[in-house]
Structure formats: structure tokens, C-alpha cells
Design a protein around this motif. Structure first.
Motif, short mmCIF file in Angstrom:
data_model
loop_
_atom_site.label_atom_id
_atom_site.label_comp_id
_atom_site.label_asym_id
_atom_site.label_seq_id
_atom_site.Cartn_x
_atom_site.Cartn_y
_atom_site.Cartn_z
N ILE A 171 0.93 -0.95 0.33
CA ILE A 171 0.18 -0.02 -0.26
C ILE A 171 1.05 1.34 -0.53
O ILE A 171 1.07 2.18 -0.29
CB ILE A 171 -1.03 -0.48 1.01
CG1 ILE A 171 -1.51 -1.21 0.90
CG2 ILE A 171 -1.73 1.45 1.82
CD1 ILE A 171 -3.32 -1.03 2.30
N ARG A 174 2.04 1.98 -3.59
CA ARG A 174 1.17 2.27 -4.07
C ARG A 174 1.41 3.82 -3.77
O ARG A 174 0.99 4.61 -5.08
CB ARG A 174 0.40 0.93 -4.06
CG ARG A 174 -0.53 1.68 -5.26
CD ARG A 174 -1.99 0.24 -5.53
NE ARG A 174 -2.02 -0.22 -3.53
CZ ARG A 174 -3.32 0.17 -3.70
NH1 ARG A 174 -4.13 1.41 -3.65
NH2 ARG A 174 -3.30 -0.32 -2.37
N ARG A 175 1.66 4.17 -2.96
CA ARG A 175 0.75 5.44 -2.46
C ARG A 175 1.64 6.53 -2.09
O ARG A 175 1.00 7.95 -2.24
CB ARG A 175 -0.27 4.86 -0.89
CG ARG A 175 -1.61 4.40 -1.41
CD ARG A 175 -2.28 6.05 -1.37
NE ARG A 175 -3.78 4.74 -2.02
CZ ARG A 175 -5.00 5.29 -1.76
NH1 ARG A 175 -4.75 6.72 -2.54
NH2 ARG A 175 -5.73 4.67 -2.01
N VAL A 230 -6.50 6.45 6.84
CA VAL A 230 -6.18 5.07 5.43
C VAL A 230 -7.30 4.25 5.79
O VAL A 230 -7.48 3.70 4.65
CB VAL A 230 -4.79 4.37 6.45
CG1 VAL A 230 -4.24 2.81 5.91
CG2 VAL A 230 -3.19 5.54 6.40
N GLU A 233 -9.64 5.60 1.75
CA GLU A 233 -7.96 5.01 1.02
C GLU A 233 -8.37 3.43 0.84
O GLU A 233 -8.57 3.56 -0.14
CB GLU A 233 -7.02 5.05 1.08
CG GLU A 233 -7.19 7.35 0.81
CD GLU A 233 -7.84 8.34 -0.08
OE1 GLU A 233 -7.26 7.19 -1.29
OE2 GLU A 233 -8.13 8.90 -0.02
N GLU A 234 -8.41 2.79 2.08
CA GLU A 234 -7.84 1.14 1.31
C GLU A 234 -8.19 0.54 2.59
O GLU A 234 -8.56 -0.59 2.63
CB GLU A 234 -6.61 1.30 1.82
CG GLU A 234 -5.43 1.27 1.69
CD GLU A 234 -5.44 1.15 0.10
OE1 GLU A 234 -6.28 0.47 -0.44
OE2 GLU A 234 -4.34 2.02 -0.98
N TRP A 260 2.40 5.26 7.34
CA TRP A 260 1.60 6.14 6.22
C TRP A 260 1.71 7.77 6.81
O TRP A 260 1.67 8.64 5.97
CB TRP A 260 -0.09 6.20 6.38
CG TRP A 260 -0.53 7.30 5.37
CD1 TRP A 260 -1.06 7.94 5.24
CD2 TRP A 260 -1.12 6.61 4.26
NE1 TRP A 260 -2.10 8.54 4.75
CE2 TRP A 260 -1.74 7.40 4.09
CE3 TRP A 260 -1.66 5.36 3.93
CZ2 TRP A 260 -2.82 7.28 2.29
CZ3 TRP A 260 -2.57 5.02 2.77
CH2 TRP A 260 -3.26 5.59 1.82
N GLU A 264 3.95 10.78 5.16
CA GLU A 264 3.02 11.99 5.06
C GLU A 264 4.22 13.44 5.06
O GLU A 264 3.75 14.46 5.21
CB GLU A 264 1.82 12.51 5.52
CG GLU A 264 0.45 11.54 4.40
CD GLU A 264 -1.13 11.55 5.20
OE1 GLU A 264 -1.49 11.69 4.56
OE2 GLU A 264 -0.74 12.12 6.64
#
Length: 341
Positions: A171, A174-175, A230, A233-234, A260, A264
């Protein structure tokens, strides 16, 4: 200085509970894999000292959320003004229950009613052993965590941890674009605060993708909004993994939320010397570190059934009793309530 309220969340299970044992047998997965090994649920009888540590070393905490499947020790003072008992049914979808999967229990934490935006997750093997400040966990509203790049390895085919990391970072990669993350946050990835861990970040920087982040296995400081984002989104992937009642190769872990936040840039680097992770089966310096209060927090990780439980448990009790001899207000008056060991 962080002025927002900070909550603590601690998860616990009483593996001696006959009803819990009955349900575990009913849903039992493959006992060979370490998602279902008995040491994953073993209680060392140290929970009193978790609460004593909070009272002595983090008196500033706003609330303590004690998360279980409805269990609680006899000695716990449920009327303590800072304590909230949380049953899995209070925040985990009922179709996932009962669950014996710590990843499921932790991925839904943002749904706990009343939980503050700023919270710190403790497993019940992580203890405060020296005074802390709110700034040890949050600065300027951001979580304090190290950003330590690492590679995924395994020392046993039954070790599920590498699978969690692969799933999490599928994940993440990909993000997020690794090169852009490092460019924007160079001062947070490449800082002297990481000491001997810093060269690894420098060596892994040129590779195209993140393999994983090294988790210190201590406290985890979180923004509740990160969990919600999160999930927004997922959510489909996380929801599907929630059906695994025991830890499995399909799991995602709460470390996804930490990664995450790091990608960020929503974190402040914390020195790696702040706490220490110990493996109970191999490290003889544990009791010395506790008694000398060398670290603000320690993790006593019970990873192997070969641990000398009968020999080590009394030594750990003795060490914690040395630094935290007085019962806390989280404990009932022993004259009124029988105490558990």
C-alpha cells in the motif's frame, strides 16, 4: 508544546479465562504458525506495573482506554476517573468477533468512542520505566517517532511479521513515491537522533521503493485522523483482512498507519535511545535496565515458547517492584478485592 489531550490505549487478554479458551479452541487456526502460538497470549502477571508506571511516569495522561474482550483483572479499580473499559464489541464490527488477532484489534482503534485525536498505543508488553512528558509522544501536535528504513527478513518460515510488512508496504509504495518522501523530509530521515541506526537510512536511500520501516516495538503515537484517512482510502483491503480471526499472512498491521504518518511527514523524529525492545528468550540485561531506569519505556517481547517463564517471571516482578513498589489508584483496596498475581 503539545496542549491537546493525549490518551493511552492498552490491549490485554487473560489467557487463563475458561470461556476465552473455549472460544479459542472453537476457532483455532493452524497452531504451528506463530499467530496462534500460546506465547502470543501468555500473561506474565505484570499488568499492575503497567498501571503503576502510567500513574508514576505519565500523570499528565488524559484518559486510559483498557481494551479487552470483556475481561478485567479482579484488582482493577474500574471507578478510576481516568479509566475507560473497552470491549471489542464496542468498536470492532460484530462479524469479525470473536477475534484472537491483535492486528484486527488494533486496526479499528479509531472507532473507540470518545478516543482523543492524539493517542498512544501500548501493547501489554510495553511498560513505562522512567518519567515522561507529553513532548515524548507529541510535539506541535505531531507524533514523535523514528523514521528508520529497513529490509524485510525472516528467521523462521512460521514468522508472520514479514508478511504484515509486505502487505503494509504494498500500500505505501502504491500511495507514496519514496524519492519525493525523502526529499520533503530529509531532515527527519537523516538526523543524528538515530545514532547507530542512521547509516542504514543512508544506505537504503537510493533504492526505488521502501522495503519497510524498522519499528522499535515500543509505544506508538497516533493521530486518529490518520486511521480514518487510511480506512477511507484502503478500507476494502483492511476490512477483508479483519475476517482472519488469528494472525495470518493476509494481515495488515497498525504499523501501516505509522508508515503513512511518516511518509506524509506528520511526525517529529525521536531519539532511538528513548526506549528499548528486549527479547525475553535471549537478553539477560532486562532486569538491570528496569531497575536502573535506563530507558523511558521497555518492551518485553515474548516471541518464543522456549522462554524460561518459571525462572524469569519472578525476576521481572522483583525488578518492577523495586521501581514501582506502591499500589496505584488504578488498583482496588486489597482488603476489599482479592488480588490476582
Amino acid at each position: 508544546m503539545n496542549m491537546e489531550p493525549i490518551d493511552f490505549v492498552v490491549t490485554w487478554v487473560d489467557d487463563s479465562d475458561p470461556e476465552w479458551q473455549r472460544q479459542r479452541r472453537r476457532y483455532q487456526a493452524n497452531p504451528v504458525e506463530n499467530g496462534d502460538a500460546p506465547n502470543r497470549f501468555r500473561d506474565w502477571g505484570l499488568l499492575r506495573y503497567w498501571f503503576r508506571g502510567v500513574e508514576a511516569f505519565a500523570p499528565w495522561v488524559h484518559r486510559v482506554y483498557f481494551v479487552t474482550c470483556g475481561q478485567r483483572p479482579d484488582w482493577l479499580n474500574v471507578n478510576h476517573p481516568k479509566l475507560t473499559l473497552v470491549d471489542h464489541r464496542d468498536y470492532i464490527p460484530l462479524e469479525h468477533l470473536p477475534t484472537f488477532n491483535s492486528n484486527v484489534i488494533e486496526l479499528y482503534l479509531h472507532r473507540i468512542p470518545g478516543l482523543s485525536e492524539h493517542f498512544v498505543l501500548f501493547n501489554d508488553d510495553v511498560y513505562l520505566t522512567a518519567p515522561t512528558r507529553p513532548e515524548d509522544f507529541f510535539r506541535d501536535g505531531l507524533p514523535c517517532e523514528p523514521a528508520l528504513m529497513d529490509t524485510i527478513t525472516a528467521n523462521d518460515p512460521g514468522n508472520l511479521l514479514p508478511y504484515f510488512q509486505i502487505n503494509n508496504f504494498g500500500i505505501i509504495n502504491r500511495r507514496f513515491q519514496k524519492r519525493e518522501v525523502l526529499r520533503r523530509n530529509a531532515g527527519k530521515f537523516f538526523t543524528w537522533k538515530y545514532g547507530r541506526e542512521l547509516p542504514r537510512n543512508l544506505l537504503l536511500a537510493p533504492f526505488q521503493y521502501f522495503s519497510c520501516f524498522r519499528d522499535p516495538h515500543l509505544t506508538s503515537a497516533y493521530l486518529k485522523r490518520t486511521f480514518q484517512h487510511v480506512w477511507d482510502e484502503e478500507g476494502a483491503l483492511l476490512e477483508a483482512s479483519g475476517m482472519e480471526r488469528f494472525r495470518s499472512r493476509m494481515d495488515y498491521s497498525h504499523w501501516l498507519m505509522k508508515a503513512w504518518q511518516i511518509c506524509e511527514g506528520n511526525f517529529v523524529p525521536r531519539p532511538t535511545s528513548w526506549g528499548r525492545h528486549f527479547e525475553l528468550h535471549e537478553d539477560s540485561r532486562i532486569t538491570q535496565a528496569i531497575e536502573k531506569q535506563t530507558y523511558h519505556a521497555v518492551c518485553l517481547n515474548d516471541s518464543y515458547m522456549t522462554v524460561d517463564f518459571e525462572g524469569l517471571q519472578p525476576a521481572l516482578l522483583h525488578s518492577f517492584q523495586k521501581i514501582l513498589p506502591k499500589p496505584s489508584a488504578f488498583e482496588c483496596d486489597p482488603a476489599q478485592t482479592p488480588a490476582s498475581p
